[in-house]
Design an enzyme around this catalytic site. Structure first.
Site, PDB file in Angstrom:
ATOM      1  N   ASN A   1      41.354  42.667  44.207  1.00 12.04           N
ATOM      2  CA  ASN A   1      42.188  41.521  43.852  1.00 12.04           C
ATOM      3  C   ASN A   1      41.461  40.620  42.865  1.00 12.04           C
ATOM      4  O   ASN A   1      40.228  40.586  42.819  1.00 12.04           O
ATOM      5  CB  ASN A   1      42.563  40.710  45.096  1.00 12.04           C
ATOM      6  CG  ASN A   1      41.385  39.997  45.720  1.00 12.04           C
ATOM      7  OD1 ASN A   1      40.617  40.589  46.480  1.00 12.04           O
ATOM      8  ND2 ASN A   1      41.237  38.713  45.430  1.00 12.04           N
ATOM      9  N   CYS A   2      42.255  39.924  42.048  1.00  8.22           N
ATOM     10  CA  CYS A   2      41.735  38.860  41.196  1.00  8.22           C
ATOM     11  C   CYS A   2      42.203  37.547  41.810  1.00  8.22           C
ATOM     12  O   CYS A   2      42.423  37.459  43.010  1.00  8.22           O
ATOM     13  CB  CYS A   2      42.204  39.016  39.755  1.00  8.22           C
ATOM     14  SG  CYS A   2      43.989  38.961  39.560  1.00  8.22           S
ATOM     15  N   MET A   3      42.372  36.527  41.014  1.00  7.03           N
ATOM     16  CA  MET A   3      42.693  35.222  41.572  1.00  7.03           C
ATOM     17  C   MET A   3      44.105  35.165  42.170  1.00  7.03           C
ATOM     18  O   MET A   3      44.336  34.512  43.190  1.00  7.03           O
ATOM     19  CB  MET A   3      42.558  34.154  40.485  1.00  7.03           C
ATOM     20  CG  MET A   3      42.780  32.758  41.029  1.00  7.03           C
ATOM     21  SD  MET A   3      42.576  31.530  39.751  1.00  7.03           S
ATOM     22  CE  MET A   3      43.101  30.075  40.646  1.00  7.03           C
ATOM     23  N   THR A   4      45.063  35.871  41.572  1.00  5.30           N
ATOM     24  CA  THR A   4      46.446  35.765  42.034  1.00  5.30           C
ATOM     25  C   THR A   4      47.077  37.111  42.378  1.00  5.30           C
ATOM     26  O   THR A   4      48.176  37.129  42.918  1.00  5.30           O
ATOM     27  CB  THR A   4      47.323  35.096  40.958  1.00  5.30           C
ATOM     28  OG1 THR A   4      47.298  35.893  39.759  1.00  5.30           O
ATOM     29  CG2 THR A   4      46.834  33.687  40.647  1.00  5.30           C
ATOM     30  N   ARG A   5      46.398  38.235  42.112  1.00  2.00           N
ATOM     31  CA  ARG A   5      47.071  39.528  42.187  1.00  2.00           C
ATOM     32  C   ARG A   5      46.304  40.555  43.003  1.00  2.00           C
ATOM     33  O   ARG A   5      45.082  40.623  42.954  1.00  2.00           O
ATOM     34  CB  ARG A   5      47.270  40.109  40.777  1.00  2.00           C
ATOM     35  CG  ARG A   5      48.031  39.216  39.858  1.00  2.00           C
ATOM     36  CD  ARG A   5      48.042  39.780  38.469  1.00  2.00           C
ATOM     37  NE  ARG A   5      48.719  38.889  37.550  1.00  2.00           N
ATOM     38  CZ  ARG A   5      48.929  39.173  36.270  1.00  2.00           C
ATOM     39  NH1 ARG A   5      48.494  40.303  35.777  1.00  2.00           N
ATOM     40  NH2 ARG A   5      49.552  38.315  35.497  1.00  2.00           N
TER      41      ARG A   5
END
Length: 503
Positions: free
Chosen positions: A32-36
């Site tokens: 995951n990244c910050m939102t996804r």
């Protein structure tokens, strides 16, 4: 039981996602990244798209090459990702075939189809060598965003306490917590860069560490003594990319019996010397020029510079060129402890929110579009604009342009105040909209900085709303979109019904 409810909710979200992704057997990796959520899938055809997009909590879906991404928003994604990874590793895949999804009301479906077509066309245009390179560079910095945010908020807290004269004994500890990561960010950039460009991550980190090594002040280049940190993240990035290419060259030529000794040695030695006697000096000059240019751009350009930056950011995102700004932001944060560009660029999201509100007001009888806006608006206020962009403004055409105009006015206001001496910056990258408030830093303290930024958001909302309300629709377009065949509000489609794409 109350403390366990959030955890139960995230486990439930993961459990609901897994069968829609084709089951555990279809999920090869979960990051995951910050939102996804970023997923590697065995068979894309097994994904039940319509049901996935309609799942509560899903803000959108991204298809980017081999990566399938589910937008859940900041905070939520970091908690759902490990739950989904755990389920994917322990639950057998059901082997279900895709099932037909439900159809959206007519008007919303038309917008979604147009958004998908625009997305596909943009993806084809963005598959150029330059834009693919920018994507790879962005992939180096995106994993660093959580640490930048955390350290940025701690730095803001330390500054606030220092200005108020509270808890002076705590100041050194807060400074250490906030500054430790930034003092070694070059190493993390080198590690990620080597990994992204096909090298051994630790070798990239080792070469990048030269940039921040205190002993470099004994090295002279062109008659000048180097200084620790010279070149910053740009020098570290260049050093690690060079190390990756040197390593790959060595592995293709060094005998296997000697590879374990020769390849790492040559990689560190050759890339290290080039870094010392070339890259650090060049990158240092570039980094200094970036800082001077940013200061001069807003110090002299003021409203005009802010107007252009705020108005062009959404088109930059559409073209995939916004990724070039990530190392620039990081360089400014490393040099000046904040980036003055991000608060201005965040005004583009304000213009988007204002435009969406105007569409909502002009289409009182279009239940599907209004339902989409109601569901997407909270995310838009927090700086997650993809559902509004791809579900509403971009498919409609003119509202996307008027949203840019709203962002331009908001950016112009913040730029003007910057020119008048009220400099506003962000101590980290990633958040936008209201989520940026905890990261603000200003020349006159946090309060004035928040006032300038907050007023800029209001200007962006108001301008985006006004321009869209009066000029966002062609002749007869409002009547067409308000046709009785539109679904009632109770049948509105949430923003998750629209697939989104971000480069």
């Amino acid at each position: 039981m109350a403390p366990d409810e959030p955890a139960d909710r995230h486990r439930a979200t993961a459990a609901a996602l897994l069968p829609l992704l084709g089951g555990a057997g279809n999920v090869l990796s979960v990051t995951n990244c910050m939102t996804r959520l970023r997923l590697e899938l065995r068979d894309r055809a097994l994904v039940r798209d319509a049901e996935l997009r309609a799942l509560p909590g899903v803000l959108g879906v991204v298809e980017d090459g081999s990566s399938y991404q589910v937008v859940l928003g900041p905070g939520t994604v970091a908690r759902v990702a490990p739950e989904l990874a755990r389920l994917a590793a322990t639950v057998p895949g059901p082997g279900e075939e895709p099932t037909p999804g439900t159809t959206a009301p007519v008007t919303a479906a038309a917008l979604a189809e147009r958004g998908a077509a625009l997305r596909t066309a943009r993806k084809a245009r963005n598959a150029t060598p330059v834009k693919l390179l920018l994507r790879r560079i962005a992939a180096v910095f995106v994993p660093l965003i959580p640490a930048l945010i955390g350290c940025g908020i701690v730095a803001g807290l330390a500054g606030l306490l220092a200005n108020l004269g509270w808890l002076p004994a705590l100041a050194p500890g807060l400074a250490a917590v906030a500054s430790g990561f930034m003092s070694l960010i070059a190493v993390f950039v080198g590690y990620n860069a080597a990994k992204e460009f096909g090298g051994t991550p630790v070798l990239g980190g080792a070469v990048a560490a030269i940039v921040v090594y205190p002993g470099v002040d004994r090295v002279h280049v062109l008659g000048e003594r180097l200084s620790p940190g010279q070149g910053g993240v740009l020098g570290a990035l260049a050093a690690a990319v060079l190390a990756a290419y040197v390593e790959r060259w060595c592995r293709s030529r060094v005998p296997e019996a000697l590879d374990v000794l020769v390849t790492p040695t040559l990689t560190v030695l050759l890339a290290g010397f080039v870094t010392l006697y070339g890259l650090m000096f060049v990158a240092g000059e570039v980094s200094t020029a970036i800082g001077h240019l940013a200061d001069r751009l807003l110090g002299e350009g003021g409203a005009a510079a802010g107007f252009v930056l705020g108005g062009l950011f959404l088109p930059l995102v559409m073209l995939g060129l916004h990724q070039a700004l990530i190392p620039i932001h990081t360089t400014l944060i490393q040099q000046q402890s904040h980036t003055v560009l991000l608060p201005i660029l965040a005004m583009a999201g304000a213009g988007q929110v204002g435009a969406a509100l105007a569409v909502y007001a002009r289409l009182p009888r279009n239940g599907s579009v209004r339902g989409t806006i109601r569901s997407a608006l909270p995310a838009g206020l927090l700086g997650i604009g993809e559902p509004l962009i791809y579900g509403v403004s971009l498919p409609l055409g003119r509202p996307f342009v008027t949203a840019c105009v709203g962002g331009a006015f908001g950016g112009g206001f913040v730029g003007l105040l910057n020119q008048w001496g009220h400099v506003v910056g962000s101590t980290a990258i990633g958040p936008s909209g209201w989520a940026l408030f905890p990261l603000l830093k200003g020349s006159h303290g946090l309060g004035p900085a928040a006032a300038v930024y907050g007023t800029g958001l209001l200007v962006g909302y108001a301008a985006g709303f006004a321009v869209t309300y009066f000029f966002g629709f062609g002749k007869g377009r409002v009547a067409e979109l308000n046709a009785p065949k539109a679904a009632p509000p109770s049948q509105g489609v949430p923003p998750s019904a629209y697939s989104v794409q971000e480069n």
